[in-house]
Design a protein around this motif. Structure first.
Motif, PDB file in Angstrom:
ATOM      1  N   TYR A   1      -7.401 -45.142-101.262  1.00 13.41           N
ATOM      2  CA  TYR A   1      -8.649 -44.547-101.698  1.00 13.41           C
ATOM      3  C   TYR A   1      -8.483 -43.025-101.663  1.00 13.41           C
ATOM      4  O   TYR A   1      -7.538 -42.493-101.063  1.00 13.41           O
ATOM      5  CB  TYR A   1      -9.824 -44.988-100.826  1.00 13.41           C
ATOM      6  CG  TYR A   1      -9.703 -44.617 -99.362  1.00 13.41           C
ATOM      7  CD1 TYR A   1     -10.211 -43.396 -98.893  1.00 13.41           C
ATOM      8  CD2 TYR A   1      -9.089 -45.471 -98.458  1.00 13.41           C
ATOM      9  CE1 TYR A   1     -10.098 -43.048 -97.555  1.00 13.41           C
ATOM     10  CE2 TYR A   1      -8.979 -45.142 -97.124  1.00 13.41           C
ATOM     11  CZ  TYR A   1      -9.482 -43.923 -96.668  1.00 13.41           C
ATOM     12  OH  TYR A   1      -9.364 -43.583 -95.349  1.00 13.41           O
ATOM     13  N   MET A   2      -9.365 -42.328-102.318  1.00 15.81           N
ATOM     14  CA  MET A   2      -9.326 -40.866-102.394  1.00 15.81           C
ATOM     15  C   MET A   2     -10.207 -40.272-101.320  1.00 15.81           C
ATOM     16  O   MET A   2     -11.372 -40.629-101.198  1.00 15.81           O
ATOM     17  CB  MET A   2      -9.778 -40.395-103.765  1.00 15.81           C
ATOM     18  CG  MET A   2      -8.884 -40.848-104.924  1.00 15.81           C
ATOM     19  SD  MET A   2      -7.185 -40.287-104.766  1.00 15.81           S
ATOM     20  CE  MET A   2      -7.429 -38.496-104.902  1.00 15.81           C
TER      21      MET A   2
ATOM     22  N   ASN B   1      -3.269 -43.780 -98.232  1.00 19.42           N
ATOM     23  CA  ASN B   1      -2.666 -45.109 -98.298  1.00 19.42           C
ATOM     24  C   ASN B   1      -2.504 -45.654 -96.886  1.00 19.42           C
ATOM     25  O   ASN B   1      -1.906 -44.994 -96.024  1.00 19.42           O
ATOM     26  CB  ASN B   1      -1.303 -45.058 -98.992  1.00 19.42           C
ATOM     27  CG  ASN B   1      -1.436 -44.704-100.455  1.00 19.42           C
ATOM     28  OD1 ASN B   1      -2.111 -45.392-101.195  1.00 19.42           O
ATOM     29  ND2 ASN B   1      -0.796 -43.607-100.889  1.00 19.42           N
ATOM     30  N   VAL B   2      -3.059 -46.829 -96.664  1.00 17.74           N
ATOM     31  CA  VAL B   2      -2.969 -47.464 -95.345  1.00 17.74           C
ATOM     32  C   VAL B   2      -2.268 -48.810 -95.523  1.00 17.74           C
ATOM     33  O   VAL B   2      -2.736 -49.680 -96.278  1.00 17.74           O
ATOM     34  CB  VAL B   2      -4.355 -47.684 -94.715  1.00 17.74           C
ATOM     35  CG1 VAL B   2      -4.209 -48.344 -93.352  1.00 17.74           C
ATOM     36  CG2 VAL B   2      -5.089 -46.364 -94.604  1.00 17.74           C
ATOM     37  N   LEU B   3      -1.133 -48.982 -94.837  1.00  9.74           N
ATOM     38  CA  LEU B   3      -0.380 -50.229 -94.908  1.00  9.74           C
ATOM     39  C   LEU B   3      -0.667 -51.076 -93.666  1.00  9.74           C
ATOM     40  O   LEU B   3      -0.731 -50.546 -92.548  1.00  9.74           O
ATOM     41  CB  LEU B   3       1.116 -49.949 -95.014  1.00  9.74           C
ATOM     42  CG  LEU B   3       1.588 -49.230 -96.282  1.00  9.74           C
ATOM     43  CD1 LEU B   3       3.093 -48.988 -96.216  1.00  9.74           C
ATOM     44  CD2 LEU B   3       1.248 -50.031 -97.526  1.00  9.74           C
ATOM     45  N   SER B   4      -0.820 -52.357 -93.860  1.00  7.13           N
ATOM     46  CA  SER B   4      -1.026 -53.264 -92.732  1.00  7.13           C
ATOM     47  C   SER B   4      -0.467 -54.635 -93.081  1.00  7.13           C
ATOM     48  O   SER B   4      -0.386 -55.006 -94.253  1.00  7.13           O
ATOM     49  CB  SER B   4      -2.511 -53.377 -92.388  1.00  7.13           C
ATOM     50  OG  SER B   4      -3.234 -53.929 -93.481  1.00  7.13           O
ATOM     51  N   ASP B   5      -0.057 -55.329 -92.061  1.00  9.04           N
ATOM     52  CA  ASP B   5       0.436 -56.692 -92.237  1.00  9.04           C
ATOM     53  C   ASP B   5      -0.605 -57.673 -91.703  1.00  9.04           C
ATOM     54  O   ASP B   5      -1.302 -57.389 -90.726  1.00  9.04           O
ATOM     55  CB  ASP B   5       1.748 -56.894 -91.499  1.00  9.04           C
ATOM     56  CG  ASP B   5       2.888 -56.101 -92.131  1.00  9.04           C
ATOM     57  OD1 ASP B   5       2.754 -55.737 -93.316  1.00  9.04           O
ATOM     58  OD2 ASP B   5       3.893 -55.841 -91.438  1.00  9.04           O
ATOM     59  N   SER B   6      -0.685 -58.808 -92.345  1.00  4.55           N
ATOM     60  CA  SER B   6      -1.623 -59.838 -91.893  1.00  4.55           C
ATOM     61  C   SER B   6      -1.021 -61.217 -92.147  1.00  4.55           C
ATOM     62  O   SER B   6      -0.042 -61.360 -92.876  1.00  4.55           O
ATOM     63  CB  SER B   6      -2.975 -59.703 -92.589  1.00  4.55           C
ATOM     64  OG  SER B   6      -2.821 -59.842 -93.981  1.00  4.55           O
TER      65      SER B   6
ATOM     66  N   ILE C   1     -13.026 -52.306-104.247  1.00  2.00           N
ATOM     67  CA  ILE C   1     -14.292 -52.222-103.506  1.00  2.00           C
ATOM     68  C   ILE C   1     -14.980 -50.938-103.931  1.00  2.00           C
ATOM     69  O   ILE C   1     -14.482 -49.836-103.670  1.00  2.00           O
ATOM     70  CB  ILE C   1     -14.061 -52.238-101.988  1.00  2.00           C
ATOM     71  CG1 ILE C   1     -13.263 -53.497-101.583  1.00  2.00           C
ATOM     72  CG2 ILE C   1     -15.382 -52.192-101.247  1.00  2.00           C
ATOM     73  CD1 ILE C   1     -12.933 -53.555-100.119  1.00  2.00           C
ATOM     74  N   ASP C   2     -16.100 -51.074-104.617  1.00  5.09           N
ATOM     75  CA  ASP C   2     -16.785 -49.890-105.161  1.00  5.09           C
ATOM     76  C   ASP C   2     -17.418 -49.043-104.073  1.00  5.09           C
ATOM     77  O   ASP C   2     -17.413 -47.809-104.150  1.00  5.09           O
ATOM     78  CB  ASP C   2     -17.853 -50.327-106.178  1.00  5.09           C
ATOM     79  CG  ASP C   2     -17.212 -50.957-107.409  1.00  5.09           C
ATOM     80  OD1 ASP C   2     -16.102 -50.539-107.776  1.00  5.09           O
ATOM     81  OD2 ASP C   2     -17.816 -51.891-107.975  1.00  5.09           O
ATOM     82  N   ASP C   3     -18.004 -49.647-103.053  1.00  8.31           N
ATOM     83  CA  ASP C   3     -18.735 -48.903-102.017  1.00  8.31           C
ATOM     84  C   ASP C   3     -18.007 -48.951-100.687  1.00  8.31           C
ATOM     85  O   ASP C   3     -18.563 -49.313 -99.652  1.00  8.31           O
ATOM     86  CB  ASP C   3     -20.154 -49.470-101.871  1.00  8.31           C
ATOM     87  CG  ASP C   3     -20.974 -49.274-103.127  1.00  8.31           C
ATOM     88  OD1 ASP C   3     -20.818 -48.211-103.757  1.00  8.31           O
ATOM     89  OD2 ASP C   3     -21.765 -50.173-103.462  1.00  8.31           O
TER      90      ASP C   3
ATOM     91  N   THR D   1     -16.708 -44.483-101.207  1.00 10.30           N
ATOM     92  CA  THR D   1     -15.823 -44.219-102.329  1.00 10.30           C
ATOM     93  C   THR D   1     -15.302 -45.543-102.855  1.00 10.30           C
ATOM     94  O   THR D   1     -15.606 -46.614-102.310  1.00 10.30           O
ATOM     95  CB  THR D   1     -14.651 -43.320-101.892  1.00 10.30           C
ATOM     96  OG1 THR D   1     -13.846 -43.035-103.036  1.00 10.30           O
ATOM     97  CG2 THR D   1     -13.795 -44.023-100.831  1.00 10.30           C
ATOM     98  N   THR D   2     -14.528 -45.458-103.931  1.00 10.29           N
ATOM     99  CA  THR D   2     -13.902 -46.646-104.490  1.00 10.29           C
ATOM    100  C   THR D   2     -12.541 -46.834-103.853  1.00 10.29           C
ATOM    101  O   THR D   2     -11.739 -45.892-103.782  1.00 10.29           O
ATOM    102  CB  THR D   2     -13.745 -46.521-106.016  1.00 10.29           C
ATOM    103  OG1 THR D   2     -15.043 -46.372-106.605  1.00 10.29           O
ATOM    104  CG2 THR D   2     -13.064 -47.755-106.589  1.00 10.29           C
ATOM    105  N   ALA D   3     -12.276 -48.029-103.387  1.00  4.10           N
ATOM    106  CA  ALA D   3     -10.997 -48.318-102.734  1.00  4.10           C
ATOM    107  C   ALA D   3     -10.328 -49.504-103.429  1.00  4.10           C
ATOM    108  O   ALA D   3     -10.989 -50.371-104.010  1.00  4.10           O
ATOM    109  CB  ALA D   3     -11.208 -48.627-101.267  1.00  4.10           C
ATOM    110  N   LYS D   4      -8.998 -49.487-103.383  1.00  4.13           N
ATOM    111  CA  LYS D   4      -8.210 -50.582-103.937  1.00  4.13           C
ATOM    112  C   LYS D   4      -7.323 -51.150-102.841  1.00  4.13           C
ATOM    113  O   LYS D   4      -6.753 -50.410-102.042  1.00  4.13           O
ATOM    114  CB  LYS D   4      -7.341 -50.100-105.093  1.00  4.13           C
ATOM    115  CG  LYS D   4      -8.120 -49.632-106.306  1.00  4.13           C
ATOM    116  CD  LYS D   4      -7.170 -49.203-107.411  1.00  4.13           C
ATOM    117  CE  LYS D   4      -7.944 -48.727-108.646  1.00  4.13           C
ATOM    118  NZ  LYS D   4      -7.046 -48.285-109.729  1.00  4.13           N
ATOM    119  N   ILE D   5      -7.255 -52.451-102.829  1.00  2.00           N
ATOM    120  CA  ILE D   5      -6.360 -53.127-101.879  1.00  2.00           C
ATOM    121  C   ILE D   5      -5.288 -53.843-102.678  1.00  2.00           C
ATOM    122  O   ILE D   5      -5.589 -54.709-103.516  1.00  2.00           O
ATOM    123  CB  ILE D   5      -7.121 -54.123-101.003  1.00  2.00           C
ATOM    124  CG1 ILE D   5      -8.166 -53.417-100.137  1.00  2.00           C
ATOM    125  CG2 ILE D   5      -6.157 -54.894-100.104  1.00  2.00           C
ATOM    126  CD1 ILE D   5      -8.978 -54.348 -99.267  1.00  2.00           C
TER     127      ILE D   5
END
Length: 870
Positions: free
Chosen positions: A248-249, A256-261, A287-289, A298-302
């Motif tokens: 996200y900006m 950029n946040v990296l995580s394992d699941s 995710i728009d909100d 903000t807008t986020a992308k996963i």
């Protein structure tokens, strides 16, 4: 939630999932901001979303609620949830008891497997979604072997009991004799171990939720074994690792946040229409909100990629959406294409396939789907197509060119020619020839298509030959119904018969071809029936052979289960004979008598209990039941699995429905006691009763027989009646004795006359008309001896009364109940001889009583004449 703190049981949530949740929960009155907050906090895990949202709402409400109200609210919610689960499980259990152990023979015969093969599962009452989960996991041979090889400790804990019941269920399904088995004991153990696991709902999404709960429970149960290696093996089967990249900006800077699941299933949206397309679309979630740590929206992308895939890939097809027009949830029945094999390299974090090979795989998949659709047009089964042509050809051969009459063939097809005289009709022989050509063409075309399908699948295997991420389709989970309700069934790959599939619909398991599976999954059979889930297993891994050696405790359980089933079959066979047994019990006993005289027959009755009890139909059943049952056993013993259990089967028959009711048993017992009393006392009479009547013992004889009549009247009227006739006959014979004594100038004649006179006046057992006959006879005798009338006074004197008292020493007034009957055959022989000697007087007695008229002296003397000289 298992061993992993960051475990996410289902990933690949698309934007439409969040939209659906917002629309659905908004309609229920939840604020949008709280819905989005819950979506973020549960890390886009739809299975945890609801609980997370409720927790957030409770936390917000707690600011306005005091602590006591909050605790009360939480307690009430928890109580209602537990109460609902208990009610649902109780309902399911009660439904299961209705026919879990059927008694009808035809039901049990259907329960028996006609040939080796997998077993179906009983629906415990809206538990079909549980059944397809069990069937799909059972069909995973490595997992089945894994469960069966577990060493479960003797000390039973809720977790180990759950694993034990799962073992027993799998053992019965694989090696048992039953066409279908009940999962009741496993589900009960699972519910006790994890109380919130089994909520019987039957909604469209219940399968996915149940699978998550099931895997959680098995994992937790494995932890009780304290075997980390076994737990890791289980995790590798069902759980994969994913890498999630959140971007996200933050102002002008990209974060950029990296995580394992960890994930256990992948959700595919039905609107994507294709499994692989759905996988590609689910790489990114927008995710728009999205609210940053600084509180900025903000807008986020996963971006999500698979780092390590599990050995069993489970795809959940999300078909539920919120319909704003109807203001309710609805089901998307859009067909979804899927391949028989899928390679996950193109969806992994490190895709090892080249772009060229990826493109080829996609082309092969498309061609594969086109060929499958073409095969659908030719019918589900090749033999059905051929049979259809053969039936049509047979029709024309039967008609002989005449189609002007109503025709019927093979019970189902009826044909009527509307215009038999039309000049455009094709001749029969030409039509038959054309049909044969069509048949060959159709079958050839179908064979070509199947060959092409096999070639495509072989080409895919070559491209993916060195790849470890190729998966084979092994199960298609079906849902038929709406978003609120419906029925689940599944198709599983028949691993014992390559190329074949098995349709598992609760109890019913039938073999089908993949074309039928695919057609049904696309909604070709029913619009509301379509694929709800897909299971793929890692190539080569899924081909693991099933275990050949069971553990001793499992063999013991299987033997016990088989014995139980065979015992139930035996019981059903005996129950099936109930009507036959009852019919035999209702039949009247046929008694054959040895003696012809009615009087002797009446005594003979008390030498054989069957003769006596045959006179009382209500008491007959308890007497003959043993004989009937023994006859049934002789007829059935070679048809029973365990003939040595015959008495237990009969007891079960009695418990199912009384063959003999209480009143019949009471009647039988009472009659048997009467029989024993009279039988024993007749045996005693053999020594004391006068059976050779003479002038000398006449006076004692009439006393004895008079007392016999009086005594027998208390127990058996018919026996008393026989002795009543005999007693009256004896008194009449006494008159004959008097005549003989006069001829012989025997001075004791007066004494005998007085005894006869006294008996006639005092005994209650002399018939009134016989009394008149006796008086007439005595007058005749008095005339013979020309005695004075006053000497033969018929009045009583005190001396007469004393001398005429009947002795009571012969028989007691109340007979003492004996314990067993006695042999009176010798008594009967003597008694028969005595009755034969009394024939004239017995005949006189019956004639006088029946006609009501006296016999004149001359006729009487004629009847007695032959006995004067004995």
């Amino acid at each position: 939630m298992g061993l992993h703190n960051n475990l996410k049981k289902s990933i690949r949530q698309s934007q439409s999932t969040l939209d659906f949740l917002i629309q659905q929960y908004q309609a229920m009155g939840f604020p949008t901001a709280r819905i989005i907050q819950a979506w973020q906090e549960c890390k886009q895990n739809q299975n945890n979303f609801h609980d997370t949202l409720i927790r957030i709402i409770n936390e917000a409400n707690s600011k306005t609620m005091n602590q006591q109200d909050l605790m009360k609210s939480n307690y009430q919610n928890q109580f209602l949830l537990q109460q609902k689960e208990q009610d649902d499980l109780k309902k399911a259990t009660m439904l299961s008891l209705s026919d879990d152990a059927p008694d009808r023979l035809e039901d049990l015969e259907q329960l028996l497997k006609s040939k080796p093969g997998p077993s179906g599962l009983k629906n415990l009452g809206n538990t079909c979604f549980m059944n397809i989960m069990i069937q799909s996991f059972y069909n995973c041979v490595p997992f089945r072997n894994y469960v069966l090889s577990l060493q479960i400790p003797q000390v039973t804990t809720p977790g180990s009991l759950t694993l034990q019941k799962l073992q027993e269920l799998f053992v019965t399904m694989q090696y048992g004799l039953r066409n279908w088995v009940s999962p009741q004991h496993f589900l009960e153990a699972l519910s006790k171990f994890k109380p919130n696991t089994l909520l019987v709902q039957g909604q469209q999404n219940d399968y996915n939720e149940l699978q998550v709960a099931f895997l959680d429970s098995i994992e937790a149960a494995l932890k009780e074994l304290v075997d980390e290696q076994q737990v890791k093996k289980f995790i590798d089967m069902f759980y994969g690792q994913s890498q999630d990249k959140l971007a996200y900006m933050n102002g002008d800077q990209e974060v950029n946040v990296l995580s394992d699941s960890t994930f256990g299933s992948i959700t595919i949206d039905a609107k994507d229409k294709d499994l692989e397309r759905g996988l590609r679309n689910s790489h990114q979630l927008v995710i728009d909100d999205y609210e940053t740590e600084q509180g900025v929206k903000t807008t986020a992308k996963i971006q999500q990629n698979i780092k390590k895939a599990p050995q069993l890939m489970s795809f959940y097809i999300n078909r539920v959406f919120y319909d704003p027009k109807q203001k309710t949830i609805a089901k998307n029945n859009q067909s979804l294409a899927f391949p028989q094999q899928i390679n996950l390299n193109m969806f992994t974090a490190n895709n090892i396939l080249s772009q060229e090979n990826n493109q080829k795989i996609q082309e092969y998949n498309q061609n594969e789907q086109e060929i499958i659709q073409d095969l659908q047009a030719y019918g589900e089964q090749e033999d059905e197509l051929e049979q259809g042509f053969d039936n049509l050809i047979k029709l024309f051969k039967r008609s002989g060119g005449r189609m002007d009459n109503y025709m019927k063939f093979d019970d189902d097809v009826q044909i009527v020619d509307d215009n038999p005289k039309s000049s455009g009709l094709v001749q029969t022989n030409v039509m038959i020839e054309n049909l044969e050509k069509y048949k060959k063409t159709f079958l050839l075309r179908r064979q070509i298509l199947r060959k092409q399908l096999e070639q495509i699948q072989e080409q895919k295997k070559k491209i993916l030959a060195t790849n470890q991420n190729t998966y084979q389709l092994t199960a298609v989970l079906m849902h038929d119904g709406s978003a609120q309700s419906g029925h689940y069934y599944c198709y599983v790959l028949d691993k014992q018969n390559p190329g074949k599939w098995l349709k598992c619909n609760d109890r019913q398991v039938t073999q089908v071809e993949f074309t039928q599976v695919y057609m049904d999954a696309q909604g070709s059979n029913r619009y509301s029936a379509n694929a709800s889930g897909l299971i793929y297993e890692l190539l080569n891994w899924f081909e693991e052979p099933q275990l050949k050696q069971l553990q001793p405790i499992q063999i013991q359980f299987l033997q016990k289960d088989e014995e139980s089933l065979k015992t139930k079959i035996d019981q059903a066979k005996v129950l099936a004979r109930k009507g036959n047994i009852q019919a035999k019990l209702s039949q009247q006993l046929l008694v054959q008598y040895k003696y012809q005289s009615e009087i002797v027959q009446r005594v003979e009755v008390f030498s054989r209990f069957d003769a006596y009890i045959s006179e009382f139909p209500k008491g007959t059943k308890p007497f003959i039941i043993e004989r009937v049952i023994q006859n049934e056993f002789e007829e059935m013993k070679n048809k029973l699995n365990y003939p040595q259990q015959w008495q237990n089967y009969i007891q079960n028959l009695q418990n199912q429905g009384k063959l003999v009711d209480q009143s019949e048993e009471q009647e039988y017992k009472q009659r048997y006691q009467i029989y024993l009393r009279l039988n024993n006392h007749l045996s005693n009479l053999e020594k004391s009763l006068i059976l050779n009547l003479q002038i000398e013992n006449f006076q004692d004889a009439i006393k004895q027989y008079d007392q016999c009549v009086t005594t027998f009247q208390k127990y058996d009227n018919r026996l008393a009646q026989a002795f009543y006739i005999l007693f009256n006959a004896i008194v009449l014979r006494g008159c004959c004795f008097c005549d003989i004594m006069v001829q012989k100038e025997n001075k004791d004649v007066v004494k005998v006359i007085k005894q006869i006179n006294f008996t006639a006046n005092e005994s209650q057992n002399i018939n009134p008309i016989i009394k008149k006959q006796i008086k007439q006879n005595i007058v005749y005798t008095v005339d013979l001896i020309e005695a004075r009338k006053q000497y033969f006074n018929f009045g009583k004197t005190q001396q007469d009364q004393q001398s005429g008292i009947i002795s009571s020493g012969l028989l007691p007034e109340a007979l003492v109940p004996p314990t067993q009957d006695k042999d009176i055959s010798q008594f009967l022989i003597k008694f028969q001889k005595f009755v034969d000697s009394m024939k004239p007087w017995i005949m006189m007695t019956k004639q006088i009583v029946s006609t009501g008229q006296l016999i004149d002296n001359q006729k009487r003397l004629d009847m007695e004449y032959q006995y004067y000289f004995q």
